[in-house]
Design an enzyme around this catalytic site. Structure first.
Site, PDB file in Angstrom:
ATOM      1  N   CYS A 118      56.253  37.830  17.780  1.00  0.00           N
ATOM      2  CA  CYS A 118      54.798  37.826  17.929  1.00  0.00           C
ATOM      3  C   CYS A 118      54.138  38.233  16.618  1.00  0.00           C
ATOM      4  O   CYS A 118      53.114  37.668  16.223  1.00  0.00           O
ATOM      5  CB  CYS A 118      54.378  38.766  19.060  1.00  0.00           C
ATOM      6  SG  CYS A 118      52.614  38.714  19.430  1.00  0.00           S
TER       7      CYS A 118
ATOM      8  N   CYS B 243      54.841  41.907  24.477  1.00  0.00           N
ATOM      9  CA  CYS B 243      53.760  41.755  23.504  1.00  0.00           C
ATOM     10  C   CYS B 243      52.632  40.864  24.023  1.00  0.00           C
ATOM     11  O   CYS B 243      52.842  39.692  24.310  1.00  0.00           O
ATOM     12  CB  CYS B 243      54.339  41.158  22.218  1.00  0.00           C
ATOM     13  SG  CYS B 243      53.126  40.838  20.934  1.00  0.00           S
TER      14      CYS B 243
END
Length: 357
Positions: free
Chosen positions: A98, A191
């Site tokens: 991410c 995330c």
């Protein structure tokens, strides 16, 4: 400088943004809208609340604020990577990807097109000389591990305004500034997805494929729900109780051809649990190329001490790593962060584990 502050709606990114404003930069806040839980996965996905909180802080600081919709890119670059990894029998790390693919990838592309000079996040990490990344000052919160796969050009434009602070100091700063998020609880989970258990997330997209749980001798002890729902080194939630006092079963292998989950009683000499030698792939350097043999420190997962290891490049983005001491549950697919003291050198993906001790 004109800096885009990635605001998640939490206290860390709120204080990071406030510090940049105090320093006199031209700061604009942005919330990455990556996930809204269209599949109704069990758990709390607080994206609406987070946007409200992030915007409230931006208003308090008197800065412009944007919601940047990156849902399509997130599915393509992070969710796809996550699901394919588990289906292939490895253990991916969506938080690391991410950062590389989203925060300092797609979001930076958005920022660059609008004339920004840098992008800032609320990571507990520091910038060193020559655009290097150093561990955060708070050893309990250090998040440099999650930045291990960043590229040099991403490191160049990254800013980490809170890396010098301890968490209690940051909370105190937030209270002094009167920020709405000062006492907001830290988020847990995947995330930008929220407080969703990985098992519930995976079961939404990957079909369960039950099979036998066996010991090292091949004796069937129970049945697993699907190999993708278990991780090497896992002790809890296996579903097989140990009848030995204060000795628990641990996952030591996943045999995909036979669809077997292999467990053993955890001891200092448990076979398949400890290893010193491994191979890495997908080698990525945050600065100068990692193309020479050296002794360094290699951290096999978050909140795990980095161990001294001899690093030998093999070419083609691969390397061999030999730890000075045996490491527990080295896991194919996981990220290995490479350090020289406090300086982050880069990272790679565990490829093969040699269990000969």
């Amino acid at each position: 400088m004109k800096i885009l502050a990635a605001m998640s709606g939490g206290v860390d990114s709120s204080v990071a943004t406030a510090l940049l404003v105090q320093e006199g930069h031209e700061v604009v806040g942005a919330y990455m809208k990556n996930w809204i839980n269209e599949e109704n996965i069990i758990g709390h996905c607080p994206w609406e609340e987070d946007i409200v909180d992030a915007k409230a802080v931006a208003v308090q600081l008197g800065i412009e604020f944007h919601v940047v919709n990156l849902m399509r890119e997130y599915r393509e670059r992070v969710v796809k990577y996550l699901l394919e990894g588990y289906q292939d029998g490895i253990t991916p790390n969506p938080d690391v990807m991410c950062n590389r693919e989203m925060k300092f990838g797609v979001l930076w592309d958005w920022a660059k097109e609008r004339g920004f000079d840098a992008i800032a996040t609320g990571h507990y990490a520091r910038k060193g000389n020559g655009s290097s990344i150093l561990r955060g000052a708070d050893s309990n919160k250090d998040q440099s591990y999650f930045l291990a796969m960043m590229k040099p050009e991403q490191v160049e434009i990254a800013r980490f305004p809170i890396g010098h602070l301890l968490k209690p100091e940051l909370r105190e700063q937030a209270r002094k500034l009167g920020l709405k998020t000062a006492d907001k609880k830290d988020s847990q989970g995947i995330c930008f997805i929220g407080e969703v258990k990985m098992e519930d997330f995976l079961r939404t997209f990957v079909e369960d494929k039950p099979g036998p749980i066996v010991n090292l001798e091949g004796k069937v002890l129970g049945q697993h729900k699907g190999l993708h729902l278990y991780t090497l080194g896992q002790r809890k939630g296996i579903g097989v109780a140990s009848n030995l006092y204060k000795q628990a079963y641990v996952v030591v292998a996943k045999r995909h051809e036979a669809n077997e989950l292999v467990i053993a009683i955890e001891r200092p000499d448990t076979p398949l649990l400890w290893a010193r030698r491994c191979t890495l792939t997908g080698l990525s350097a945050t600065g100068l190329p990692l193309d020479t043999a050296r002794t360094l420190q290699a951290q096999p997962r978050y909140r795990c001490p980095a161990g001294d290891a001899v690093f030998t490049p093999l070419g083609g983005g691969r390397a061999e790593l030999v730890y000075s001491e045996p490491q527990r549950a080295l896991t194919p697919g996981q990220i290995c962060a490479l350090y020289e003291g406090e300086r982050l050198l880069g990272g790679a993906v565990f490829e093969g584990i040699d269990y000969e001790r």
